[in-house]
Design a protein around this motif. Structure first.
Motif, PDB file in Angstrom:
ATOM      1  N   GLN A  18       0.821  -1.198   0.000  1.00  0.00           N
ATOM      2  CA  GLN A  18       0.000   0.000   0.000  1.00  0.00           C
ATOM      3  C   GLN A  18       0.858   1.253   0.000  1.00  0.00           C
ATOM      4  O   GLN A  18       1.683   1.456   0.882  1.00  0.00           O
ATOM      5  CB  GLN A  18      -0.894  -0.035   1.232  1.00  0.00           C
ATOM      6  N   LEU A  19       0.681   2.108  -0.967  1.00  0.00           N
ATOM      7  CA  LEU A  19       1.390   3.370  -1.023  1.00  0.00           C
ATOM      8  C   LEU A  19       0.568   4.444  -0.321  1.00  0.00           C
ATOM      9  O   LEU A  19      -0.609   4.260  -0.033  1.00  0.00           O
ATOM     10  CB  LEU A  19       1.627   3.775  -2.481  1.00  0.00           C
ATOM     11  N   ARG A 111     -13.885   0.260  -5.696  1.00  0.00           N
ATOM     12  CA  ARG A 111     -12.504   0.651  -5.957  1.00  0.00           C
ATOM     13  C   ARG A 111     -11.632   0.366  -4.744  1.00  0.00           C
ATOM     14  O   ARG A 111     -11.918   0.810  -3.630  1.00  0.00           O
ATOM     15  CB  ARG A 111     -12.402   2.137  -6.321  1.00  0.00           C
ATOM     16  N   ILE A 112     -10.593  -0.395  -4.952  1.00  0.00           N
ATOM     17  CA  ILE A 112      -9.602  -0.669  -3.908  1.00  0.00           C
ATOM     18  C   ILE A 112      -8.565   0.449  -3.969  1.00  0.00           C
ATOM     19  O   ILE A 112      -7.898   0.620  -4.998  1.00  0.00           O
ATOM     20  CB  ILE A 112      -8.929  -2.042  -4.121  1.00  0.00           C
ATOM     21  N   PRO A 113      -8.387   1.235  -2.899  1.00  0.00           N
ATOM     22  CA  PRO A 113      -7.575   2.458  -2.977  1.00  0.00           C
ATOM     23  C   PRO A 113      -6.069   2.218  -2.952  1.00  0.00           C
ATOM     24  O   PRO A 113      -5.384   2.571  -2.002  1.00  0.00           O
ATOM     25  CB  PRO A 113      -8.039   3.250  -1.744  1.00  0.00           C
ATOM     26  N   ASN A 114      -5.581   1.622  -4.005  1.00  0.00           N
ATOM     27  CA  ASN A 114      -4.140   1.463  -4.155  1.00  0.00           C
ATOM     28  C   ASN A 114      -3.810   1.260  -5.624  1.00  0.00           C
ATOM     29  O   ASN A 114      -4.683   0.924  -6.430  1.00  0.00           O
ATOM     30  CB  ASN A 114      -3.634   0.280  -3.335  1.00  0.00           C
ATOM     31  N   ALA A 115      -2.560   1.462  -5.967  1.00  0.00           N
ATOM     32  CA  ALA A 115      -2.096   1.169  -7.323  1.00  0.00           C
ATOM     33  C   ALA A 115      -2.014  -0.338  -7.526  1.00  0.00           C
ATOM     34  O   ALA A 115      -2.018  -1.113  -6.569  1.00  0.00           O
ATOM     35  CB  ALA A 115      -0.725   1.809  -7.540  1.00  0.00           C
ATOM     36  N   PHE A 159       0.575  -8.753 -13.651  1.00  0.00           N
ATOM     37  CA  PHE A 159       0.556  -8.099 -12.350  1.00  0.00           C
ATOM     38  C   PHE A 159      -0.203  -6.777 -12.343  1.00  0.00           C
ATOM     39  O   PHE A 159      -0.404  -6.189 -11.277  1.00  0.00           O
ATOM     40  CB  PHE A 159       1.987  -7.925 -11.837  1.00  0.00           C
ATOM     41  N   ASP A 160      -0.652  -6.298 -13.498  1.00  0.00           N
ATOM     42  CA  ASP A 160      -1.562  -5.164 -13.509  1.00  0.00           C
ATOM     43  C   ASP A 160      -3.003  -5.591 -13.238  1.00  0.00           C
ATOM     44  O   ASP A 160      -3.903  -4.754 -13.180  1.00  0.00           O
ATOM     45  CB  ASP A 160      -1.470  -4.392 -14.827  1.00  0.00           C
ATOM     46  N   ASN A 161      -3.219  -6.879 -13.038  1.00  0.00           N
ATOM     47  CA  ASN A 161      -4.547  -7.404 -12.694  1.00  0.00           C
ATOM     48  C   ASN A 161      -4.691  -7.699 -11.212  1.00  0.00           C
ATOM     49  O   ASN A 161      -5.663  -8.337 -10.798  1.00  0.00           O
ATOM     50  CB  ASN A 161      -4.842  -8.684 -13.487  1.00  0.00           C
ATOM     51  N   PHE A 162      -3.729  -7.229 -10.399  1.00  0.00           N
ATOM     52  CA  PHE A 162      -3.781  -7.451  -8.956  1.00  0.00           C
ATOM     53  C   PHE A 162      -3.583  -6.131  -8.218  1.00  0.00           C
ATOM     54  O   PHE A 162      -2.812  -5.274  -8.664  1.00  0.00           O
ATOM     55  CB  PHE A 162      -2.669  -8.407  -8.503  1.00  0.00           C
ATOM     56  N   PHE A 306       2.253   4.364 -13.285  1.00  0.00           N
ATOM     57  CA  PHE A 306       2.526   5.210 -12.129  1.00  0.00           C
ATOM     58  C   PHE A 306       1.909   6.597 -12.321  1.00  0.00           C
ATOM     59  O   PHE A 306       1.323   7.162 -11.386  1.00  0.00           O
ATOM     60  CB  PHE A 306       4.036   5.324 -11.906  1.00  0.00           C
ATOM     61  N   PHE A 307       2.014   7.140 -13.529  1.00  0.00           N
ATOM     62  CA  PHE A 307       1.414   8.442 -13.823  1.00  0.00           C
ATOM     63  C   PHE A 307      -0.099   8.379 -13.627  1.00  0.00           C
ATOM     64  O   PHE A 307      -0.709   9.293 -13.066  1.00  0.00           O
ATOM     65  CB  PHE A 307       1.739   8.852 -15.262  1.00  0.00           C
ATOM     66  N   GLN A 308      -0.719   7.308 -14.078  1.00  0.00           N
ATOM     67  CA  GLN A 308      -2.155   7.157 -13.930  1.00  0.00           C
ATOM     68  C   GLN A 308      -2.545   7.112 -12.460  1.00  0.00           C
ATOM     69  O   GLN A 308      -3.522   7.738 -12.041  1.00  0.00           O
ATOM     70  CB  GLN A 308      -2.621   5.891 -14.644  1.00  0.00           C
ATOM     71  N   TRP A 309      -1.764   6.365 -11.663  1.00  0.00           N
ATOM     72  CA  TRP A 309      -2.045   6.290 -10.232  1.00  0.00           C
ATOM     73  C   TRP A 309      -1.923   7.656  -9.566  1.00  0.00           C
ATOM     74  O   TRP A 309      -2.765   8.057  -8.755  1.00  0.00           O
ATOM     75  CB  TRP A 309      -1.077   5.290  -9.579  1.00  0.00           C
ATOM     76  N   GLU A 310      -0.879   8.419  -9.923  1.00  0.00           N
ATOM     77  CA  GLU A 310      -0.715   9.753  -9.359  1.00  0.00           C
ATOM     78  C   GLU A 310      -1.868  10.671  -9.772  1.00  0.00           C
ATOM     79  O   GLU A 310      -2.330  11.495  -8.987  1.00  0.00           O
ATOM     80  CB  GLU A 310       0.605  10.371  -9.823  1.00  0.00           C
ATOM     81  N   SER A 311      -2.344  10.510 -10.986  1.00  0.00           N
ATOM     82  CA  SER A 311      -3.463  11.324 -11.457  1.00  0.00           C
ATOM     83  C   SER A 311      -4.707  11.063 -10.627  1.00  0.00           C
ATOM     84  O   SER A 311      -5.444  11.993 -10.269  1.00  0.00           O
ATOM     85  CB  SER A 311      -3.750  11.019 -12.935  1.00  0.00           C
ATOM     86  N   ILE A 312      -4.943   9.795 -10.310  1.00  0.00           N
ATOM     87  CA  ILE A 312      -6.090   9.437  -9.483  1.00  0.00           C
ATOM     88  C   ILE A 312      -5.925  10.031  -8.087  1.00  0.00           C
ATOM     89  O   ILE A 312      -6.864  10.593  -7.511  1.00  0.00           O
ATOM     90  CB  ILE A 312      -6.245   7.900  -9.415  1.00  0.00           C
ATOM     91  N   CYS A 313      -4.710   9.936  -7.531  1.00  0.00           N
ATOM     92  CA  CYS A 313      -4.450  10.449  -6.189  1.00  0.00           C
ATOM     93  C   CYS A 313      -4.671  11.953  -6.097  1.00  0.00           C
ATOM     94  O   CYS A 313      -5.065  12.468  -5.050  1.00  0.00           O
ATOM     95  CB  CYS A 313      -3.015  10.131  -5.778  1.00  0.00           C
TER      96      CYS A 313
END
Length: 328
Positions: A18-19, A111-115, A159-162, A306-313
Motif C-alpha cells: 500500500q502506497l 474501488r480498492i484504494p491502491n495502485a 501483475f496489472d490485474n492485482f 505510475f502516472f495514472q495512479w498519481e493522477s487518481i491520487c
C-alpha cells in the motif's frame, strides 16, 4: 474511508503493498478510454467499466444477443471464482446501452484504494517484494486448483490485474470471462476442449494459432499458470533495474526474492510437484527469453501506470468536479 471535508487531505498508512494514498473528493471522477471498445470511469468509491459489444451503431439483433450471452458468462465466471475463495472487490454486472444505443456490458466495481502490483512491486524493498509475490501466488493457486477438476477456469496473471491492499491480494479484472467449461441446458457440465478456450478479447481480431496455443497454456493449465506467475513476478520486481547489470537476472536480489516467493508458496499450497519443472523452465533458454521479453514490456508500462495512479491520487479538489480524460 470518510473524509472530514471534501477538500481536506488525508492519507492511509502503508500496509501490504500500500502506497500513501490521499482520500479523494467524492464528486471527483477520472475517465479513461481503454482501447476502442471500453471506458473506465473512476471515482472515490467505484470503478465503472463499460464494454461496447459489436459495432457502436448496432441497436438490435445479434449484438444484443451477444451482449446477453457474455453477461451471463461473466456472471458465471464471477460466481465460480467466488466459489474458489478468490479475493475480489465487490462487483455488479449489468447489461446496458451506450449513448448511441449500442448494447454494452457494465461492470460496477468497488474501488480498492491502491495502485496495481505493476506499480507497487517495483517500488518495494526486496524483503517486501517476497511478501507481495507470495500473496499474489497464493491467490493464483486457487485458480490452479480448479484446473484439475471438471469446472476449470483461467486467469491472466499479469501483475496489472492485482491490487495489494490491507493484507489482501485482490484480483481486479475478470473480463473476458475465461471459463474452461460449459453448462449445458440440462445443467450438466462439459469441460471445453483447448480450441474452444477463450484467450483474447472477443472484440479484437483473432490471434495467430501459435499465440492462441501459448495463452491457452498460460491461462488454463497448472504448469503454464505457474510459469506465467513466475515470469511476471521476476519481470515486475526488477522493472526499475537492468537485467544485464550483474551478468544474469538470477543474481539480482529482487529476482531471487520473487522466485523464492513463488517456489515457497507453491510448496506451501500443495503444489510442490510444480517447483522442479518451474525451476527447469526458468533456467532454460525459453524461460530466460520469456523473462526478458516480459521485463521489456513491464518497463514500458511502469511509468504510464505510475502516472495514472498519481493522477487518481491528485483528483481531490474543493472546486467543482470535472471529468479528466486521457487515452491509454
Amino acid at each position: 474511508m470518510t473524509p472530514e471535508s471534501s477538500s481536506k487531505k488525508q492519507s492511509v498508512s502503508a500496509t501490504l503493498g500500500q502506497l500513501e494514498f490521499p482520500v479523494l473528493d467524492r464528486s471527483a471522477r477520472l475517465v479513461l478510454q481503454s482501447g476502442l471498445y471500453s471506458r473506465l470511469s473512476i471515482s472515490q468509491d467505484e470503478i465503472v467499466k463499460t464494454i461496447v459489444v459489436g459495432d457502436a451503431s448496432a441497436r438490435e439483433g445479434g449484438a444484443h444477443d451477444e451482449a446477453h450471452m457474455r453477461t451471463v458468462s461473466l456472471v458465471r465466471y464471477q460466481r465460480r471464482l467466488e466459489s474458489l475463495g478468490v479475493c475480489m472487490p465487490k462487483t455488479r454486472i449489468e447489461e446496458s446501452l451506450s449513448e448511441l444505443g449500442a448494447p454494452t456490458i457494465e461492470m460496477v466495481v468497488e474501488r480498492i484504494p491502491n495502485a496495481t502490483a505493476l506499480v507497487t512491486l517495483p517500488l518495494a524493498a526486496a524483503g517486501d517484494q517476497y511478501q507481495f509475490v507470495a500473496c499474489i501466488t497464493r491467490e493464483m493457486t486457487k485458480v490452479i486448483h480448479s484446473q484439475y477438476g471438471e469446472m476449470p477456469v483461467g486467469y491472466d496473471s499479469g501483475f496489472d490485474n492485482f491490487i495489494l491492499y490491507g493484507g489482501c491480494c485482490y484480483l481486479i479484472d475478470i473480463y473476458p470471462p475465461r471459463l474452461g467449461y460449459l453448462v449445458r441446458d440440462d445443467g450438466c457440465i462439459e469441460r471445453l476442449p483447448p480450441e474452444r478456450l477463450l484467450v483474447n478479447y472477443p472484440e479484437v481480431a483473432p490471434l495467430p494459432p501459435g499465440k492462441i496455443a501459448e495463452l491457452q497454456r498460460c491461462y488454463y493449465t497448472p504448469e503454464g499458470t505457474a510459469e506465467h506467475i513466475a515470469v511476471w513476478a521476476i519481470a515486475t520486481a526488477c522493472a526499475r533495474q537492468d537485467l544485464d547489470a550483474h551478468g544474469h537476472w538470477w543474481r539480482l536480489e529482487s529476482a531471487q526474492s520473487a522466485t523464492e516467493a513463488v517456489y515457497d508458496t507453491l510448496r506451501h499450497e500443495g503444489f510442490a510437484r510444480s517447483v522442479d519443472p518451474l525451476h527447469s523452465f526458468l533456467s532454460s533458454v525459453r524461460g530466460t527469453q520469456a523473462v526478458r521479453h516480459r521485463h521489456a514490456r513491464v518497463q514500458s508500462r511502469f511509468a504510464p501506470a505510475f502516472f495514472q495512479w498519481e493522477s487518481i491520487c491528485n483528483l481531490f479538489s474543493p472546486q467543482p468536479a470535472k471529468d479528466h480524460v486521457w487515452a491509454r
